[in-house]
Design an enzyme around this catalytic site. Structure first.
Site, PDB file in Angstrom:
ATOM      1  N   LYS A 155       0.872  -1.173   0.000  1.00 55.91           N
ATOM      2  CA  LYS A 155       0.000   0.000   0.000  1.00 55.91           C
ATOM      3  C   LYS A 155       0.904   1.217   0.000  1.00 55.91           C
ATOM      4  CE  LYS A 155      -4.285  -1.655   0.871  1.00 55.91           C
ATOM      5  NZ  LYS A 155      -5.511  -1.202   0.189  1.00 55.91           N
ATOM      6  N   ASP A 185      -0.493  -0.341  -4.508  1.00 59.84           N
ATOM      7  CA  ASP A 185      -1.855   0.178  -4.479  1.00 59.84           C
ATOM      8  C   ASP A 185      -1.805   1.595  -3.932  1.00 59.84           C
ATOM      9  OD1 ASP A 185      -4.516   0.740  -4.214  1.00 59.84           O
ATOM     10  OD2 ASP A 185      -5.012  -1.012  -2.986  1.00 59.84           O
ATOM     11  N   GLU A 211      -2.502  -0.103  -8.477  1.00 59.97           N
ATOM     12  CA  GLU A 211      -3.941   0.028  -8.308  1.00 59.97           C
ATOM     13  C   GLU A 211      -4.308   1.476  -8.102  1.00 59.97           C
ATOM     14  OE1 GLU A 211      -6.021  -2.315  -5.207  1.00 59.97           O
ATOM     15  OE2 GLU A 211      -4.451  -3.798  -5.531  1.00 59.97           O
ATOM     16  N   ASP A 236      -9.755  -0.395  -9.007  1.00 59.65           N
ATOM     17  CA  ASP A 236     -10.375  -1.012  -7.833  1.00 59.65           C
ATOM     18  C   ASP A 236     -11.568  -0.151  -7.394  1.00 59.65           C
ATOM     19  OD1 ASP A 236     -11.072  -1.971  -5.367  1.00 59.65           O
ATOM     20  OD2 ASP A 236      -9.126  -1.724  -4.422  1.00 59.65           O
ATOM     21  N   LYS A 263     -13.731  -7.331  -5.770  1.00 56.84           N
ATOM     22  CA  LYS A 263     -14.082  -7.699  -4.401  1.00 56.84           C
ATOM     23  C   LYS A 263     -15.578  -7.945  -4.399  1.00 56.84           C
ATOM     24  CE  LYS A 263     -10.554  -4.613  -2.704  1.00 56.84           C
ATOM     25  NZ  LYS A 263     -10.260  -3.218  -2.435  1.00 56.84           N
TER      26      LYS A 263
END
Ligand SMILES: [Mg+2]
Length: 346
Positions: A155, A185, A211, A236, A263
């Site tokens: 991240k 991400d 991402e 995302d 997701k």
């Protein structure tokens, strides 16, 4: 027709360590469990909307969910079109229905008949490294590599960009891209006018993908970045709230990302996720599936769903490594061995 009964109960799960996300720090996680029964058998599903992120978060969540459960009990089937805009509720209900009807096991947790669900193969996953200070992140990366992960997801966008770039550089100086696949991400953290420059800097280190470099909802800008970026871009947050098939097609067609990340709790339940994957596949866009801080009930359903969508020999690492986050998680026959998640009934 069978007589169904539904029960909805709220649960609060506690994180072992506060989970730092792009939306702030979580210490607890509220979910709703749906239990369906037909008098003989029962099945449980998890509805886990994420505050500030899910399109179906609402103050009367439990009431709306109960309404959909009631409708299932009356009709004996899920009203998919009515539930399109309620992905976390749909996902929970889909899971409960699969568990209820599973003829395969006394556990009622084997939801599909796939090699993964029979315990014959594992699914490769990425090692997730949470946001933190430079030192913390460096140490967490080391831990993942020692455990055998070949794909690590970082991240970024939390500490300053130069420090993050340095971290990536250091990893690359020790591990080539043959040894470690690096995904990052940004959770929308880059300002648009700096994004391309940052993507160019990151691309020096042979990353697999990034991402959501910029905030969702700027299709033309994201499309431009996807055209210009030397680094493959994955969407995302961009997919959240885009629930109708025509808009999905339109969005993919305009933005043309390299990948989309799905997701089920956020992006349409199993039905909507399948739709995304098929639309993307038709346009040559890749995809993978990830969990979104569900308990093991949700994670189990996502992992098995993943094996049903992508088949028995998945090589692309999926984002299913969130199983050990809670002190009071619900037991499921899931195990992480090395860099793979397995479903193992004892
Ligand atoms: Mg993401």
């Amino acid at each position: 027709m069978k007589q169904y009964e539904a029960k909805v109960e709220e649960r609060v799960l506690h994180f072992k360590q506060p989970a730092g996300t792009s939306r702030g720090v979580y210490t607890t996680r509220k979910i709703w469990l749906v239990t369906l029964s037909d008098g003989e058998r029962s099945g449980v599903g998890e509805c886990a909307p994420l505050p500030d992120l899910s399109c179906d978060v609402r103050p009367d969540y439990a009431e709306v969910l109960k309404g959909f459960c009631q409708s299932f009990c009356e009709k004996g089937e899920i009203d998919y079109e009515a539930m399109r805009d309620y992905p976390s509720m749909l996902f929970g209900l889909e899971t409960a229905v699969l568990a209820l009807h599973s003829p395969l096991t006394t556990h009622h947790s084997r939801l599909f008949d796939t090699a993964f669900s029979r315990g014959e193969v594992g699914i490769p996953i990425n090692g997730l490294v949470w946001m933190g200070t430079f030192e913390e992140m460096q140490q967490r990366i080391e831990e993942k590599l020692e455990k055998g992960f070949h794909c690590v997801k970082l991240k970024i966008g939390a500490i300053d960009f130069d420090a993050e770039l340095e971290l990536v550089k250091q990893i690359r100086s020790r591990f080539s891209y043959h040894d470690v696949e690096l995904r990052v991400d940004a959770n929308g953290a880059f300002p648009y006018d700096e994004a391309l420059y940052k993507l160019e800097l990151l691309s020096q280190y042979a990353l697999h993908s990034i991402e959501q470099p910029i905030k969702a909802g700027q299709w033309a800008r994201m499309a431009e970045l996807c055209r210009e970026s030397p680094l493959p871009i994955a969407l995302d947050e961009e997919l959240i709230g885009v629930n109708d098939p025509e808009t999905k097609r339109q969005m993919l067609n305009i933005i043309r990302p390299a990948y989309i990340i799905l997701k089920p709790s956020l992006h349409g339940g199993m039905m909507g996720t399948r739709e995304w994957i098929e639309l993307a596949r038709d346009m040559g866009i890749g995809s993978w599936i990830t969990s979104a801080l569900e308990s093991n009930i949700g994670l189990n359903a996502i992992a098995q769903f993943c094996s049903s969508v992508y088949g028995d020999s998945i090589t692309m690492p999926q984002g299913l490594g969130t199983g050990q986050l809670f002190t009071d998680n619900i037991p499921m026959p899931l195990e992480i061995r090395g860099e793979k998640i397995w479903y193992v009934e004892h």
